[in-house]
Every structure is written in structure tokens, then in C-alpha cells.
Motif scaffolding. Sequence first.
Motif, mmCIF file in Angstrom:
data_model
loop_
_atom_site.group_PDB
_atom_site.id
_atom_site.type_symbol
_atom_site.label_atom_id
_atom_site.label_comp_id
_atom_site.label_asym_id
_atom_site.label_seq_id
_atom_site.Cartn_x
_atom_site.Cartn_y
_atom_site.Cartn_z
ATOM 1 N N LEU A 1 15.889 -0.589 1.608
ATOM 2 C CA LEU A 1 16.015 -1.701 2.542
ATOM 3 C C LEU A 1 15.397 -1.284 3.865
ATOM 4 O O LEU A 1 15.784 -0.264 4.440
ATOM 5 C CB LEU A 1 17.492 -2.058 2.740
ATOM 6 C CG LEU A 1 17.761 -3.254 3.639
ATOM 7 C CD1 LEU A 1 17.227 -4.534 2.984
ATOM 8 C CD2 LEU A 1 19.247 -3.380 3.908
ATOM 9 N N MET A 2 14.407 -2.043 4.315
ATOM 10 C CA MET A 2 13.748 -1.797 5.606
ATOM 11 C C MET A 2 13.882 -3.084 6.408
ATOM 12 O O MET A 2 13.195 -4.060 6.133
ATOM 13 C CB MET A 2 12.269 -1.478 5.423
ATOM 14 C CG MET A 2 11.966 -0.166 4.796
ATOM 15 S SD MET A 2 11.614 1.143 5.952
ATOM 16 C CE MET A 2 10.389 0.475 7.014
ATOM 17 N N PRO B 1 0.839 -1.201 0.000
ATOM 18 C CA PRO B 1 0.000 0.000 0.000
ATOM 19 C C PRO B 1 0.877 1.256 0.000
ATOM 20 O O PRO B 1 2.040 1.223 0.387
ATOM 21 C CB PRO B 1 -0.800 -0.117 1.302
ATOM 22 C CG PRO B 1 0.016 -1.016 2.169
ATOM 23 C CD PRO B 1 0.768 -1.922 1.258
ATOM 24 N N ASP B 2 0.307 2.371 -0.438
ATOM 25 C CA ASP B 2 1.057 3.623 -0.568
ATOM 26 C C ASP B 2 1.642 4.121 0.745
ATOM 27 O O ASP B 2 2.744 4.659 0.765
ATOM 28 C CB ASP B 2 0.168 4.714 -1.165
ATOM 29 C CG ASP B 2 -0.134 4.456 -2.637
ATOM 30 O OD1 ASP B 2 0.680 3.773 -3.293
ATOM 31 O OD2 ASP B 2 -1.166 4.937 -3.116
ATOM 32 N N ASN B 3 0.924 3.966 1.851
ATOM 33 C CA ASN B 3 1.438 4.483 3.125
ATOM 34 C C ASN B 3 2.700 3.746 3.555
ATOM 35 O O ASN B 3 3.593 4.335 4.154
ATOM 36 C CB ASN B 3 0.380 4.447 4.216
ATOM 37 C CG ASN B 3 -0.151 3.056 4.480
ATOM 38 O OD1 ASN B 3 0.110 2.120 3.739
ATOM 39 N ND2 ASN B 3 -0.927 2.929 5.543
ATOM 40 N N TYR B 4 2.823 2.474 3.243
ATOM 41 C CA TYR B 4 4.024 1.708 3.577
ATOM 42 C C TYR B 4 5.198 2.168 2.717
ATOM 43 O O TYR B 4 6.331 2.233 3.177
ATOM 44 C CB TYR B 4 3.759 0.218 3.377
ATOM 45 C CG TYR B 4 4.823 -0.666 3.965
ATOM 46 C CD1 TYR B 4 4.849 -0.938 5.328
ATOM 47 C CD2 TYR B 4 5.811 -1.222 3.166
ATOM 48 C CE1 TYR B 4 5.830 -1.741 5.874
ATOM 49 C CE2 TYR B 4 6.794 -2.031 3.703
ATOM 50 C CZ TYR B 4 6.799 -2.286 5.063
ATOM 51 O OH TYR B 4 7.781 -3.081 5.611
ATOM 52 N N VAL B 5 4.918 2.513 1.479
ATOM 53 C CA VAL B 5 5.962 2.981 0.560
ATOM 54 C C VAL B 5 6.522 4.316 1.047
ATOM 55 O O VAL B 5 7.735 4.528 1.042
ATOM 56 C CB VAL B 5 5.403 3.099 -0.874
ATOM 57 C CG1 VAL B 5 6.407 3.756 -1.798
ATOM 58 C CG2 VAL B 5 5.005 1.732 -1.395
ATOM 59 N N LYS C 1 10.427 5.165 2.047
ATOM 60 C CA LYS C 1 11.212 6.256 1.468
ATOM 61 C C LYS C 1 11.833 7.134 2.548
ATOM 62 O O LYS C 1 12.937 7.631 2.395
ATOM 63 C CB LYS C 1 10.346 7.105 0.546
ATOM 64 C CG LYS C 1 10.014 6.422 -0.761
ATOM 65 C CD LYS C 1 9.164 7.320 -1.621
ATOM 66 C CE LYS C 1 8.823 6.694 -2.942
ATOM 67 N NZ LYS C 1 7.990 7.580 -3.768
ATOM 68 N N LYS C 2 11.110 7.329 3.650
ATOM 69 C CA LYS C 2 11.602 8.189 4.731
ATOM 70 C C LYS C 2 12.582 7.469 5.649
ATOM 71 O O LYS C 2 13.585 8.029 6.055
ATOM 72 C CB LYS C 2 10.431 8.710 5.555
ATOM 73 C CG LYS C 2 9.579 9.708 4.821
ATOM 74 C CD LYS C 2 8.414 10.148 5.671
ATOM 75 C CE LYS C 2 7.504 11.073 4.885
ATOM 76 N NZ LYS C 2 6.305 11.428 5.639
ATOM 77 N N GLN C 3 12.289 6.228 6.008
ATOM 78 C CA GLN C 3 13.068 5.531 7.021
ATOM 79 C C GLN C 3 14.025 4.472 6.468
ATOM 80 O O GLN C 3 14.968 4.089 7.148
ATOM 81 C CB GLN C 3 12.121 4.866 8.022
ATOM 82 C CG GLN C 3 11.288 5.847 8.775
ATOM 83 C CD GLN C 3 10.304 5.158 9.708
ATOM 84 O OE1 GLN C 3 10.294 3.940 9.832
ATOM 85 N NE2 GLN C 3 9.469 5.946 10.364
ATOM 86 N N GLY C 4 13.788 3.999 5.263
ATOM 87 C CA GLY C 4 14.622 2.945 4.694
ATOM 88 C C GLY C 4 15.936 3.485 4.158
ATOM 89 O O GLY C 4 16.125 4.686 4.016
#
Length: 63
Positions: A32-33, A5-9, A13-16
Motif C-alpha cells: 500500500l502506497m 515500471p520496475d523503478n516504481y515497484v 517495496k522499500k517505502q510501502g
Amino acid sequence: MDLLPDNYVETAKKQGRQASATVSGRRREGFLMGNRFIFSDQHELLWMEAGPGEFRELRIWRK
């Protein structure tokens, strides 16, 4: 591989960490998360997640 889903993406982008890896024989760029590699198609319409064992030759980009 699973569609995301978009919220996971946005979180990826912010934390990975930006990285590249080989998934199903093709080199992909993504994030990479933890122990999961998140990547998109060429047009960034579909985002997918590859779990441990589904990707190899991981390279993390330095900032």
C-alpha cells in the motif's frame, strides 16, 4: 489497473506497507502506497496498481 515500471515497484517495496486486498474478486498480496495498492502476478513478472475504488477489504500486515 495500470502496469508499473520496475523503478516504481522497487520504491513500493522499500517505502510501502505490506498489505493484502481484494482486486477484481481475487485476493492479492502487495504493498500500500498512499491510497494505491500495488500487487503482482504469481511469478512477480507483472506489477499492477489499483487505485481508490478498484480494491477493497484491505488488510495491512504488522511487522
